[in-house]
Design an enzyme around this catalytic site. Structure first.
Site, PDB file in Angstrom:
ATOM      1  CG  HIS B  12      -3.400  -4.500  -3.210  1.00 19.54           C
ATOM      2  ND1 HIS B  12      -2.584  -4.361  -4.304  1.00 19.54           N
ATOM      3  CD2 HIS B  12      -2.641  -5.099  -2.266  1.00 19.54           C
ATOM      4  CE1 HIS B  12      -1.389  -4.854  -4.033  1.00 19.54           C
ATOM      5  NE2 HIS B  12      -1.405  -5.321  -2.802  1.00 19.54           N
ATOM      6  CG  HIS B  59      -0.340 -10.623  -2.243  1.00 19.99           C
ATOM      7  ND1 HIS B  59      -1.251 -10.120  -3.141  1.00 19.99           N
ATOM      8  CD2 HIS B  59       0.182  -9.550  -1.598  1.00 19.99           C
ATOM      9  CE1 HIS B  59      -1.277  -8.791  -3.041  1.00 19.99           C
ATOM     10  NE2 HIS B  59      -0.422  -8.429  -2.120  1.00 19.99           N
ATOM     11  CG  HIS B 193       1.988  -2.074   4.055  1.00 18.78           C
ATOM     12  ND1 HIS B 193       2.174  -1.503   2.820  1.00 18.78           N
ATOM     13  CD2 HIS B 193       1.682  -3.376   3.800  1.00 18.78           C
ATOM     14  CE1 HIS B 193       1.969  -2.405   1.866  1.00 18.78           C
ATOM     15  NE2 HIS B 193       1.681  -3.576   2.433  1.00 18.78           N
ATOM     16  CD  GLU B 240       2.094  -4.150  -1.599  1.00 21.14           C
ATOM     17  OE1 GLU B 240       2.002  -5.332  -1.246  1.00 21.14           O
ATOM     18  OE2 GLU B 240       1.250  -3.290  -1.269  1.00 21.14           O
TER      19      GLU B 240
END
Lengths: 126, 284
Positions: B12, B59, B193, B240
């Site tokens: 996302h 976030h 990441h 995540e």
């Protein structure tokens, strides 16, 4: 139950755990406030006064003023909160990430295009 | 009764949304990523689910350090795209499905998953970018969406095992809903990441490939992995990926992989897209 802090051994990685969050609470909430346009304007008008109202530590305040992203991270700042300030100033994640990893933005971008930073032997492949 | 009819795992990354919003999907940088979305869009269009349960993380948008709920279910009839610091994305308002959402809330809490319930929730790129990836730029999203927000930005997130178990409970809850709704589940985030620290830019293609295979064949193995393993292998934000396990749990024991796409980089991230369908077994 005893808690493993093994993640602290992962090189070059700051996990936002309880001790980081306790240290960074006011810093993160200060940066979070920048999601409102009126606050972004007040910050841009008088950064010193804006920061003074948040009761940061002297170290945290200096790190913000110097836009020292690595230092903000070390002092409890969470990357997603730091990005509120960076985004406000038109800075990308790559700008912040390149600063934290000791390179410049273009080199960082090229590293990503070439497949990113490879895992070390210790990290291994599963 | 309602049924789970499909699942998607997808990244996302906010810059994917920005690339689409700014018409850059055909530039040399973005084209290889966007070209891989076609088959998944077609699959979803044909599947035409009545509702989507979208597992994502906020976030520092709707939630700050002031309140850090682990699992939040969105009950509202609509969810506005949030201002994340540079104005809201110009995407349609997300319509909810309060009736099914309340059924899930009641079923899951009685099944001992202690959710936080949200009657008001602005949704950030974590929720809207997967919709853009799978639906492009419609005037309205083609289905109602029930947001399920998972804390992954304050350590510790829920464990991988807990996420898988929540997905399994979602399946039971959906199947106890009286109306014949066809429900798809999206698990988002990842893949490998790391955005911060000296190791920023970490990408672990081998790990990602293994994850994409195991989520079909051996989700138990992924559920056994600790946070430190996810962080070491997939990066600080690669954790995540536990959110994909909610989706996987909801699909039942056996799945068939319909489509897979993987590309590095999307900005600072390895972007993955995986389409799964449940294999229904005849009752013995």
């Amino acid at each position: 139950m005893s808690l493993s802090r093994e993640y602290r051994q992962i090189e070059g990685t700051v996990v936002q755990d309880g001790s980081q969050s306790r240290m960074g609470y006011r810093l993160n909430q200060c940066l979070y406030s920048l999601r409102h346009e009126a606050n972004r304007r007040a910050f841009a008008d008088d950064e010193g006064a804006y920061l003074a109202a948040w009761n940061l530590t002297a170290e945290q305040r200096d790190a913000v003023v110097r836009r020292d992203w690595s230092e903000m991270l070390r002092l409890g700042g969470n990357m997603f909160y730091l990005m509120k300030l960076a985004a406000h100033e038109g800075r990308s994640v790559q700008h912040v990430a390149s600063h934290m990893s000791g390179t410049d933005e273009e080199s960082f971008r090229q590293m990503m295009i070439a497949g990113g930073r490879r895992p070390t032997r210790a990290e291994g492949a599963s | 009764m309602a049924r789970i009819v499909g699942g998607v795992g997808t990244s996302h990354v906010p810059s994917i949304g920005a690339a689409l919003d700014n018409g850059q999907q055909d530039t040399p940088y973005w084209k290889p990523l966007f070209d891989g979305y076609g088959p998944a869009r077609e699959w979803l269009r044909e599947l035409a689910p009545d509702v989507v349960l979208l597992v994502y993380n906020d976030h520092a948008t709707a939630f700050s350090m002031e309140l850090i709920p682990t699992f939040v279910l969105g009950l509202a009839s609509e969810f506005a795209p949030a201002d994340e610091g540079y104005g809201p994305r110009a995407v349609p308002v997300v319509k909810g499905h309060p009736e099914l959402a309340w059924h899930l809330a009641e079923s899951l809490i009685l099944d001992e998953f202690d959710l936080t319930l949200a009657n008001e929730l602005d949704v950030d790129h974590g929720l809207t970018v997967p919709l853009s990836i799978l639906c492009g730029q419609p005037d309205e999203w083609p289905f109602p969406v029930i947001p399920l927000a998972v804390n992954v930005i304050q350590y510790p997130p829920p464990t991988a095992r807990r996420c898988l178990a929540l997905g399994q409970a979602v399946r039971r809850a959906v199947e106890s809903y009286p109306d014949d709704l066809r429900v798809a589940v999206l698990g988002t985030g990842g893949m490998s990441h790391q955005l911060s620290g000296a190791r920023a830019g970490h990408i672990n293609r081998e790990f990602d490939m293994a994850f994409l295979q195991r989520i079909s064949d051996d989700p138990e193995a992924l559920a056994r992995m600790s946070h430190v393993e996810y962080i070491r292998e997939a990066g600080n934000e690669g954790v995540e990926l536990v959110m994909w396990l909610v989706m996987r749990g909801a699909l039942g024991d056996d799945v068939r992989e319909v489509y897979r796409h993987y590309h590095v980089p999307a900005s600072n991230t390895a972007a993955g897209l995986l389409v799964l369908e449940p294999i229904e077994h005849e009752p013995a």
